[in-house]
Design an enzyme around this catalytic site. Structure first.
Site, PDB file in Angstrom:
ATOM      1  N   CYS A   1      11.432  -5.988  -9.823  1.00 39.19           N
ATOM      2  CA  CYS A   1      12.703  -6.043  -9.102  1.00 39.19           C
ATOM      3  C   CYS A   1      12.627  -7.084  -7.986  1.00 39.19           C
ATOM      4  O   CYS A   1      11.547  -7.416  -7.495  1.00 39.19           O
ATOM      5  CB  CYS A   1      13.049  -4.688  -8.498  1.00 39.19           C
ATOM      6  SG  CYS A   1      13.231  -3.362  -9.703  1.00 39.19           S
TER       7      CYS A   1
ATOM      8  N   LEU B   1       5.138  -9.725  -6.784  1.00 36.15           N
ATOM      9  CA  LEU B   1       5.932  -8.978  -7.745  1.00 36.15           C
ATOM     10  C   LEU B   1       6.132  -7.556  -7.232  1.00 36.15           C
ATOM     11  O   LEU B   1       5.173  -6.807  -7.050  1.00 36.15           O
ATOM     12  CB  LEU B   1       5.238  -8.930  -9.114  1.00 36.15           C
ATOM     13  CG  LEU B   1       5.095 -10.259  -9.863  1.00 36.15           C
ATOM     14  CD1 LEU B   1       4.445 -10.035 -11.214  1.00 36.15           C
ATOM     15  CD2 LEU B   1       6.441 -10.941 -10.034  1.00 36.15           C
ATOM     16  N   ASP B   2       7.384  -7.207  -6.968  1.00 36.12           N
ATOM     17  CA  ASP B   2       7.743  -5.847  -6.575  1.00 36.12           C
ATOM     18  C   ASP B   2       8.047  -5.066  -7.849  1.00 36.12           C
ATOM     19  O   ASP B   2       8.976  -5.409  -8.586  1.00 36.12           O
ATOM     20  CB  ASP B   2       8.951  -5.859  -5.655  1.00 36.12           C
ATOM     21  CG  ASP B   2       8.696  -6.623  -4.365  1.00 36.12           C
ATOM     22  OD1 ASP B   2       7.565  -6.552  -3.862  1.00 36.12           O
ATOM     23  OD2 ASP B   2       9.626  -7.293  -3.877  1.00 36.12           O
ATOM     24  N   VAL B   3       7.291  -4.007  -8.100  1.00 36.88           N
ATOM     25  CA  VAL B   3       7.307  -3.327  -9.399  1.00 36.88           C
ATOM     26  C   VAL B   3       7.590  -1.833  -9.227  1.00 36.88           C
ATOM     27  O   VAL B   3       7.100  -1.214  -8.283  1.00 36.88           O
ATOM     28  CB  VAL B   3       5.951  -3.522 -10.118  1.00 36.88           C
ATOM     29  CG1 VAL B   3       5.934  -2.806 -11.466  1.00 36.88           C
ATOM     30  CG2 VAL B   3       5.660  -5.007 -10.302  1.00 36.88           C
TER      31      VAL B   3
END
Length: 262
Positions: A145, A129-131
């Site tokens: 994202c 998870l890119d946050v």
């Protein structure tokens, strides 16, 4: 005794090794195979390799490069980029990779994690998870994202972590977009929030610029994976390219710090 994992994260673009800042400005830093050879010599705990263009361009995983990486790598290897089916995941595992990571495809269809876990084993399925922090005067909290931070998703990251591990993720990687390449330390608040709900192994990525930053993460979250990119490919204030990794004595010191706070 459980020990934290210290994990170099290598970014691949057009077959070369690059490093970004806040997911932008990719800087070429060398050949990925040569980097793997050096991390072999330095006895890295694990290695994570992410193709940052595959999903954006809807490209298949680069199986030829993956095979070369797996043949060279003498440590557990996680590969991500362009994986959208359990068949692709199984093919990559068959090349000698220990784990595969997915991001955008899992958010679109979480059941893919279930299918992949059935095909290759849950321990080999990693959800990334890119946050980043939400922007705007009235905005609070974080957002997830994909597509190199070009597409934002409405679901709260903490809810997504719970959904993805329930669907079959055997590991969660939480990556701070805001801290990427800045070398000013991890987003400890984000890491703490995720650590509070995750029930599978957790790896935190984005922001490490020193071993002290890794120590801060481990003191905050306990035994987790501490991943970094810039820390292990740059040296000094001018970011000279130099592959490096902590010595066994340095890693032992980090472990003692975690145990002291346990």
């Amino acid at each position: 005794m459980l020990r934290p994992r210290i994990i170099p994260c290598l970014l691949i673009q057009q077959g070369g090794l690059v490093k970004t800042r806040k997911f932008k400005e990719p800087k070429y830093v060398g050949d990925p195979i040569n980097a793997v050879k050096i991390f072999n010599e330095k006895e890295s705990d694990e290695l994570m390799v992410l193709d940052i263009d595959a999903t954006v361009h809807q490209a298949e995983p680069n199986y030829a490069l993956i095979a070369k990486l797996a043949a060279e790598c003498r440590m557990p290897l996680c590969y991500g980029g362009g994986i959208t089916t359990p068949e692709q995941a199984a093919r990559i595992i068959g090349l000698g990779v220990e784990k595969v990571s997915i991001s955008a495809a899992a958010l679109v269809r979480p059941a893919l994690l279930t299918e992949m876990a059935a095909a290759i084993g849950r321990q080999s399925v990693v959800a990334v998870l890119d946050v980043r922090k939400k922007t705007g005067f009235f905005s609070k909290g974080y957002e997830v994202c994909t597509h190199n931070a070009r597409q934002a998703h409405k679901t709260d990251p903490i809810e997504l972590v719970q959904q993805l591990q329930a669907a079959g993720a055997g590991e969660i990687v939480i990556n701070s977009i805001d801290r990427d390449g800045e070398m000013q330390g991890y987003d400890l608040d984000l890491a703490r929030q995720v650590r509070g709900v995750v029930k599978v192994p957790l790896t935190v990525l984005g922001g490490a610029g020193s071993l002290a930053h890794i120590g801060e993460l481990l003191k905050t979250c306990g035994v987790v994976g501490a991943a970094a990119g810039s820390l292990f490919v740059f040296k000094g204030p001018y970011r000279a390219v130099l592959i490096n990794y902590p010595t066994a004595a340095q890693k032992d010191e980090l472990c003692r710090a975690v145990l002291a706070d346990a």
